[in-house]
Write a protein that holds these residues in place. Structure first.
Motif, short mmCIF file in Angstrom:
data_model
loop_
_atom_site.label_atom_id
_atom_site.label_comp_id
_atom_site.label_asym_id
_atom_site.label_seq_id
_atom_site.Cartn_x
_atom_site.Cartn_y
_atom_site.Cartn_z
N THR A 14 0.84 -1.21 0.00
CA THR A 14 0.00 0.00 0.00
C THR A 14 0.87 1.25 0.00
N TYR A 15 1.89 1.25 0.84
CA TYR A 15 2.79 2.41 0.89
C TYR A 15 3.49 2.62 -0.44
N ASP A 16 3.95 1.55 -1.05
CA ASP A 16 4.63 1.67 -2.34
C ASP A 16 3.71 2.25 -3.40
N ARG A 17 2.46 1.81 -3.42
CA ARG A 17 1.49 2.35 -4.37
C ARG A 17 1.24 3.83 -4.11
N LEU A 18 1.10 4.18 -2.85
CA LEU A 18 0.87 5.57 -2.46
C LEU A 18 2.06 6.45 -2.86
N LYS A 19 3.25 5.98 -2.59
CA LYS A 19 4.47 6.73 -2.92
C LYS A 19 4.58 6.91 -4.44
N GLN A 20 4.28 5.87 -5.18
CA GLN A 20 4.34 5.94 -6.64
C GLN A 20 3.33 6.95 -7.18
N LEU A 21 2.13 6.94 -6.64
CA LEU A 21 1.11 7.90 -7.05
C LEU A 21 1.57 9.32 -6.77
N ALA A 22 2.11 9.53 -5.58
CA ALA A 22 2.58 10.86 -5.21
C ALA A 22 3.69 11.33 -6.15
N GLU A 23 4.62 10.45 -6.45
CA GLU A 23 5.73 10.82 -7.35
C GLU A 23 5.23 11.13 -8.76
N THR A 25 2.33 12.26 -9.65
CA THR A 25 1.44 13.41 -9.72
C THR A 25 2.02 14.69 -9.13
N GLY A 26 3.17 14.57 -8.50
CA GLY A 26 3.80 15.74 -7.89
C GLY A 26 3.15 16.19 -6.59
N ARG A 27 2.37 15.33 -6.00
CA ARG A 27 1.76 15.64 -4.71
C ARG A 27 2.46 14.81 -3.63
N THR A 28 2.12 15.10 -2.38
CA THR A 28 2.75 14.36 -1.29
C THR A 28 1.90 13.15 -0.91
N THR A 29 2.54 12.21 -0.24
CA THR A 29 1.78 11.06 0.26
C THR A 29 0.76 11.54 1.30
N ALA A 30 1.13 12.53 2.09
CA ALA A 30 0.21 13.07 3.09
C ALA A 30 -1.06 13.62 2.43
N TYR A 31 -0.91 14.24 1.27
CA TYR A 31 -2.07 14.77 0.56
C TYR A 31 -3.06 13.65 0.26
N TYR A 32 -2.56 12.53 -0.26
CA TYR A 32 -3.46 11.43 -0.64
C TYR A 32 -4.04 10.72 0.58
N ILE A 33 -3.28 10.62 1.65
CA ILE A 33 -3.80 10.04 2.88
C ILE A 33 -4.94 10.90 3.41
N ARG A 34 -4.72 12.21 3.46
CA ARG A 34 -5.74 13.15 3.93
C ARG A 34 -6.99 13.08 3.04
#
Length: 76
Positions: A14-23, A25-34
């Motif tokens: 899950t973290y790897d998917r989140l990190k990849q999405l953030a990278e 899209t240029g957003r932070t992982t915190a943005y997607y978690i929020r």
């Protein structure tokens, strides 16, 4: 709006998917978690509070009326 900080543990996948999405899209992982929390929190509140109410009904701790009585009361 004031904010608070918290920490969570995620499965590696899950973290790897989140990190990849953030990278990508240029957003932070915190943005997607929020975003995920804000998008689903109300639904989760509804589900868990409904489950608690159902348990109280099953234990006889909640008053229950049938649909006919409900609609009859709504007309008054």
């Amino acid at each position: 709006m004031s904010t608070r900080q918290t920490a969570i543990r995620l499965p590696t996948e899950t973290y790897d998917r989140l990190k990849q999405l953030a990278e990508r899209t240029g957003r932070t992982t915190a943005y997607y978690i929020r975003e995920a929390i804000e998008e689903h929190l109300e639904d989760m509140e509804d589900v868990y509070l409904a489950e608690q109410t159902l348990e109280r009904v099953r234990r006889g701790e909640e008053d229950v009326i049938d649909a006919e009585e409900f609609w009859r009361d709504m007309e008054d």
